[in-house]
Motif scaffolding. Sequence first.
Motif, mmCIF file in Angstrom:
data_model
loop_
_atom_site.group_PDB
_atom_site.id
_atom_site.type_symbol
_atom_site.label_atom_id
_atom_site.label_comp_id
_atom_site.label_asym_id
_atom_site.label_seq_id
_atom_site.Cartn_x
_atom_site.Cartn_y
_atom_site.Cartn_z
ATOM 1 N N TYR A 1 46.480 28.689 31.972
ATOM 2 C CA TYR A 1 46.043 29.749 32.889
ATOM 3 C C TYR A 1 46.503 29.482 34.327
ATOM 4 N N SER A 2 46.113 28.336 34.868
ATOM 5 C CA SER A 2 46.467 28.034 36.249
ATOM 6 C C SER A 2 47.960 27.790 36.412
ATOM 7 N N ARG B 1 39.171 26.345 38.765
ATOM 8 C CA ARG B 1 38.279 27.455 38.431
ATOM 9 C C ARG B 1 37.150 27.059 37.486
ATOM 10 N N GLN C 1 50.331 29.457 34.875
ATOM 11 C CA GLN C 1 50.934 30.789 35.008
ATOM 12 C C GLN C 1 50.641 31.393 36.369
ATOM 13 N N LEU C 2 49.402 31.219 36.852
ATOM 14 C CA LEU C 2 49.037 31.795 38.144
ATOM 15 C C LEU C 2 49.799 31.107 39.273
ATOM 16 N N GLN D 1 29.990 34.462 34.463
ATOM 17 C CA GLN D 1 31.347 34.285 34.971
ATOM 18 C C GLN D 1 32.216 33.577 33.938
ATOM 19 N N THR D 2 33.436 34.064 33.789
ATOM 20 C CA THR D 2 34.375 33.478 32.834
ATOM 21 C C THR D 2 35.566 32.828 33.532
ATOM 22 N N GLY D 3 35.630 32.965 34.837
ATOM 23 C CA GLY D 3 36.779 32.456 35.577
ATOM 24 C C GLY D 3 37.867 33.495 35.756
ATOM 25 N N GLU D 4 37.676 34.671 35.161
ATOM 26 C CA GLU D 4 38.709 35.710 35.278
ATOM 27 C C GLU D 4 38.790 36.299 36.676
ATOM 28 N N ASP D 5 37.761 36.058 37.502
ATOM 29 C CA ASP D 5 37.804 36.548 38.881
ATOM 30 C C ASP D 5 38.496 35.561 39.815
ATOM 31 N N PHE D 6 39.000 34.466 39.258
ATOM 32 C CA PHE D 6 39.626 33.436 40.079
ATOM 33 C C PHE D 6 40.789 33.979 40.915
ATOM 34 N N PRO D 7 41.705 34.798 40.357
ATOM 35 C CA PRO D 7 42.791 35.326 41.197
ATOM 36 C C PRO D 7 42.287 36.125 42.399
#
Length: 336
Positions: free
Chosen positions: A174-175, A111, A177-178, A129-135
């Motif tokens: 982050y990744s 991301r 956990q996802l 963009q902060t990467g929070e839209d990655f999911p």
Amino acid sequence: MNRELVVSALDLVGMRSGEPAGSAIGRTVDLAQHLEQFGYKRFWLAEHHSVEGLACSATSLLIGHVAAATRTIRVGSGGVMLPNHAPLVIAEQFGTLEAMYPGRIDLGLGRAPGGDFQTMRALRRDLNQTGEDFPALLEELRTYLGPAKPGQRVKAIPGQESNVPITLLGSSDYSAQLAAALGLPFAFAAHFAPEGLHAAANLYRVRFQPSETLMKPYLMVAVQVIAAETDADARRLFTTPQQRFLRLIRNEPVELLPPLYSMEPLWSPIERAAVMSRLRAAIVGSDATVRTGLENLVADTGADEVIVVTDTYTHEDRLESYMRVASVAKGLALAA
């Protein structure tokens, strides 16, 4: 019950000073062909933009080129920076690659932008963009690669129902956990951001939820490795990636530079500390030293697979290092 350590490779298509990109890409193809013979499982290519010294901006094109020149090794992205692209385009690209090279294509996803703010603008990214839209982007991409849903108007053709395997890449929690929440494989980038490795690995395993894709966690760890006949030889070769990281923190081109017998004339104490921090997970030395390093890495993290990152100035030294690592890995007896 024991198992062999699975080893793979990540390539950034490094160029020497003044070298045309085609020459560096030719070395990448030759490396992949050798690694296939050595028994490596995967050959992944990174995505970096506007970085002088790296020829890996068009990742999917490189994957196709390498896959065409090999027969059995899996070829994929390490990784595609998903926020840089429309999910539909990535699904079409990798669906096409899977159609051309069935069962050999991997889609590793990250991301991060893979470049600076000016490069993000040139890629038409929203600078907020902060990467929070990655999911959400990931879910859209998986929709295009999986079975078509009732009423789905937009489809990736090729791509739909290709089920190209996805691995999430990251250098933080982050990744991890996802990937755990979605039941996907996870690869940690310890080759440049080792500080969060153990926390992310533990978090991934503790929070992992079984899925149709994966019943139990599968952790890959990318790490710098240089193997040579002696520790001293390997440490000298290691000055090439050290010079790259020194130039990176100075915002200078990161071409491959010849090895040195000492880095001391080049860096200040602060720069030395910064470079060594980035590279502190590196495994550098003779076969025996590398063996111990790999054993410790697997024992500390529970890694199921090690993604080896080896950048030396000469192609011959690189091939020798990868050959030595493959031999060492085959000799390891790890608990299943």
